[in-house]
Design a protein around this motif. Structure first.
Motif, PDB file in Angstrom:
ATOM      1  N   ASN A  46      71.551  57.153 -10.923  1.00 23.41           N
ATOM      2  CA  ASN A  46      71.079  56.022 -11.736  1.00 23.41           C
ATOM      3  C   ASN A  46      71.082  54.699 -10.973  1.00 23.41           C
ATOM      4  O   ASN A  46      70.185  53.880 -11.132  1.00 23.41           O
ATOM      5  N   THR A  47      72.067  54.495 -10.107  1.00 26.01           N
ATOM      6  CA  THR A  47      72.203  53.204  -9.422  1.00 26.01           C
ATOM      7  C   THR A  47      72.136  53.291  -7.905  1.00 26.01           C
ATOM      8  O   THR A  47      71.980  52.271  -7.232  1.00 26.01           O
ATOM      9  N   GLY A  48      72.296  54.493  -7.354  1.00 26.10           N
ATOM     10  CA  GLY A  48      72.515  54.585  -5.920  1.00 26.10           C
ATOM     11  C   GLY A  48      73.859  53.946  -5.595  1.00 26.10           C
ATOM     12  O   GLY A  48      74.688  53.735  -6.495  1.00 26.10           O
ATOM     13  N   TYR A  49      74.071  53.653  -4.332  1.00 28.30           N
ATOM     14  CA  TYR A  49      75.362  53.078  -3.928  1.00 28.30           C
ATOM     15  C   TYR A  49      75.362  51.546  -3.967  1.00 28.30           C
ATOM     16  O   TYR A  49      75.937  50.896  -3.108  1.00 28.30           O
ATOM     17  N   ASP A  50      74.751  50.984  -5.001  1.00 25.73           N
ATOM     18  CA  ASP A  50      74.787  49.531  -5.192  1.00 25.73           C
ATOM     19  C   ASP A  50      76.063  49.180  -5.959  1.00 25.73           C
ATOM     20  O   ASP A  50      76.023  48.684  -7.088  1.00 25.73           O
ATOM     21  N   LEU A  51      77.203  49.459  -5.338  1.00 23.65           N
ATOM     22  CA  LEU A  51      78.490  49.340  -6.021  1.00 23.65           C
ATOM     23  C   LEU A  51      78.852  47.895  -6.370  1.00 23.65           C
ATOM     24  O   LEU A  51      79.526  47.649  -7.374  1.00 23.65           O
ATOM     25  N   ALA A  52      78.402  46.952  -5.570  1.00 22.81           N
ATOM     26  CA  ALA A  52      78.748  45.549  -5.817  1.00 22.81           C
ATOM     27  C   ALA A  52      78.106  45.014  -7.102  1.00 22.81           C
ATOM     28  O   ALA A  52      78.563  44.005  -7.642  1.00 22.81           O
ATOM     29  N   ARG A  53      77.080  45.691  -7.614  1.00 19.96           N
ATOM     30  CA  ARG A  53      76.381  45.226  -8.819  1.00 19.96           C
ATOM     31  C   ARG A  53      76.655  46.105 -10.035  1.00 19.96           C
ATOM     32  O   ARG A  53      75.922  46.038 -11.024  1.00 19.96           O
ATOM     33  N   LEU A  54      77.716  46.897  -9.981  1.00 16.78           N
ATOM     34  CA  LEU A  54      77.981  47.816 -11.089  1.00 16.78           C
ATOM     35  C   LEU A  54      78.173  47.108 -12.427  1.00 16.78           C
ATOM     36  O   LEU A  54      77.817  47.646 -13.472  1.00 16.78           O
ATOM     37  N   GLU A  55      78.703  45.913 -12.398  1.00 16.48           N
ATOM     38  CA  GLU A  55      78.922  45.175 -13.641  1.00 16.48           C
ATOM     39  C   GLU A  55      77.622  45.009 -14.424  1.00 16.48           C
ATOM     40  O   GLU A  55      77.613  45.048 -15.645  1.00 16.48           O
ATOM     41  N   GLU A  56      76.516  44.866 -13.707  1.00 22.06           N
ATOM     42  CA  GLU A  56      75.244  44.655 -14.393  1.00 22.06           C
ATOM     43  C   GLU A  56      74.381  45.907 -14.521  1.00 22.06           C
ATOM     44  O   GLU A  56      73.508  45.963 -15.397  1.00 22.06           O
ATOM     45  N   ILE A  57      74.623  46.920 -13.686  1.00 23.19           N
ATOM     46  CA  ILE A  57      73.714  48.075 -13.716  1.00 23.19           C
ATOM     47  C   ILE A  57      74.366  49.400 -14.110  1.00 23.19           C
ATOM     48  O   ILE A  57      73.648  50.382 -14.365  1.00 23.19           O
ATOM     49  N   ALA A  58      75.689  49.477 -14.182  1.00 22.71           N
ATOM     50  CA  ALA A  58      76.332  50.735 -14.581  1.00 22.71           C
ATOM     51  C   ALA A  58      76.020  51.041 -16.052  1.00 22.71           C
ATOM     52  O   ALA A  58      75.804  50.129 -16.863  1.00 22.71           O
ATOM     53  N   ASP A  59      76.010  52.314 -16.382  1.00 20.51           N
ATOM     54  CA  ASP A  59      75.737  52.775 -17.743  1.00 20.51           C
ATOM     55  C   ASP A  59      77.017  52.642 -18.574  1.00 20.51           C
ATOM     56  O   ASP A  59      78.019  53.295 -18.289  1.00 20.51           O
ATOM     57  N   VAL A  60      76.994  51.800 -19.590  1.00 11.97           N
ATOM     58  CA  VAL A  60      78.183  51.546 -20.405  1.00 11.97           C
ATOM     59  C   VAL A  60      78.555  52.804 -21.191  1.00 11.97           C
ATOM     60  O   VAL A  60      77.762  53.326 -21.980  1.00 11.97           O
ATOM     61  N   GLU A  61      79.752  53.321 -20.900  1.00 13.11           N
ATOM     62  CA  GLU A  61      80.286  54.544 -21.510  1.00 13.11           C
ATOM     63  C   GLU A  61      79.364  55.750 -21.323  1.00 13.11           C
ATOM     64  O   GLU A  61      79.471  56.746 -22.032  1.00 13.11           O
ATOM     65  N   GLY A  62      78.458  55.651 -20.360  1.00 15.47           N
ATOM     66  CA  GLY A  62      77.545  56.768 -20.079  1.00 15.47           C
ATOM     67  C   GLY A  62      76.583  57.070 -21.206  1.00 15.47           C
ATOM     68  O   GLY A  62      75.932  58.122 -21.217  1.00 15.47           O
ATOM     69  N   GLN A  63      76.459  56.145 -22.153  1.00 22.53           N
ATOM     70  CA  GLN A  63      75.699  56.429 -23.371  1.00 22.53           C
ATOM     71  C   GLN A  63      74.225  56.724 -23.100  1.00 22.53           C
ATOM     72  O   GLN A  63      73.662  57.694 -23.607  1.00 22.53           O
ATOM     73  N   ARG A  64      73.604  55.873 -22.289  1.00 21.59           N
ATOM     74  CA  ARG A  64      72.177  56.082 -22.011  1.00 21.59           C
ATOM     75  C   ARG A  64      71.950  57.427 -21.317  1.00 21.59           C
ATOM     76  O   ARG A  64      71.040  58.177 -21.681  1.00 21.59           O
ATOM     77  N   THR A  65      72.799  57.713 -20.326  1.00 19.38           N
ATOM     78  CA  THR A  65      72.617  58.952 -19.564  1.00 19.38           C
ATOM     79  C   THR A  65      72.827  60.179 -20.435  1.00 19.38           C
ATOM     80  O   THR A  65      72.050  61.141 -20.370  1.00 19.38           O
ATOM     81  N   LYS A  66      73.865  60.167 -21.242  1.00 22.59           N
ATOM     82  CA  LYS A  66      74.129  61.327 -22.108  1.00 22.59           C
ATOM     83  C   LYS A  66      72.958  61.563 -23.056  1.00 22.59           C
ATOM     84  O   LYS A  66      72.492  62.701 -23.199  1.00 22.59           O
ATOM     85  N   GLU A  67      72.475  60.515 -23.680  1.00 24.44           N
ATOM     86  CA  GLU A  67      71.351  60.660 -24.619  1.00 24.44           C
ATOM     87  C   GLU A  67      70.093  61.134 -23.896  1.00 24.44           C
ATOM     88  O   GLU A  67      69.351  61.988 -24.397  1.00 24.44           O
ATOM     89  N   PHE A  68      69.865  60.589 -22.707  1.00 28.52           N
ATOM     90  CA  PHE A  68      68.701  60.959 -21.895  1.00 28.52           C
ATOM     91  C   PHE A  68      68.749  62.442 -21.508  1.00 28.52           C
ATOM     92  O   PHE A  68      67.783  63.190 -21.719  1.00 28.52           O
TER      93      PHE A  68
END
Length: 200
Positions: A46-68
């Motif tokens: 979902n994000t690649g290794y853009d770890l420094a920007r996880l605050e803005e791009i990580a999936d909150v509680e994995g909700q979007r990914t699970k539903e997808f």
């Protein structure tokens, strides 16, 4: 039993979740058209290794990914080893795998246990501490993420559950690809199980 397994070796877009979800949707559609029983996605798709920007791009509680993943599994009647995604939960970030069966049921999840310090994973991500054993397509299986395979004792403690298949998802660098291949073969021999591995 014979399983047709599709490995989605996706060129993950660094820090671009929207593009990556679209790309994964296309790959899942192709796998379904090819009559795959199981589709396996790569690490941090979902994000690649853009770890420094996880605050803005990580999936909150994995909700979007699970539903997808659940919707796609149900639509295409395919089992999915959901690679892994960056999620935010309780103010921490995790590298997390979701396993979804073809009915769209979330049957298991796993958080990467061994964080790769050379890529500063330990500075941005929290480590998991749970094993991930499940039955998928009628086969007893387990999943691991990338650097986990450098720890044979960890895989062995899980494989004692008499597994048939070990799934490994990764973003392993090209410069060390020969080590990747050797480690996968070694883990298969040690544990007397099939190893199904997908790299980005």
């Amino acid at each position: 039993m014979t399983l047709r397994i599709a490995l989605a070796q996706i060129p993950v877009e660094h820090g671009k979740p929207e593009e990556n979800y679209k790309k994964v949707a296309q790959y899942l559609s192709k796998a379904a058209q090819a009559k795959a029983d199981v589709v396996v996605l790569p690490e941090l798709w979902n994000t690649g290794y853009d770890l420094a920007r996880l605050e803005e791009i990580a999936d909150v509680e994995g909700q979007r990914t699970k539903e997808f993943l659940q919707a796609k599994a149900q639509d295409y009647k395919v089992n999915i080893v959901g690679g892994s995604v960056a999620i935010k939960e309780h103010e921490q970030f995790y590298n997390t795998t979701y396993i979804v069966d073809k009915q769209g049921k979330l049957i298991s999840e796993y958080r990467k246990v061994h964080l790769f310090r050379l890529m500063d994973e330990d500075k941005y991500l929290a480590a998991g501490d749970q094993k991930n054993v499940f039955e998928l397509a009628g086969v007893k299986s387990a999943s691991f993420i990338c650097y986990d395979i450098r720890f044979p004792e960890w895989l062995r403690t899980v494989a004692k559950k008499k597994l048939s298949v070990i799934y490994v998802v990764a973003q392993w660098p090209q410069t060390r690809i020969e080590q990747w291949k050797a480690l996968l073969v070694a883990r298969a021999i040690e544990n007397q199980a099939y190893v199904v591995a997908v790299n980005r």
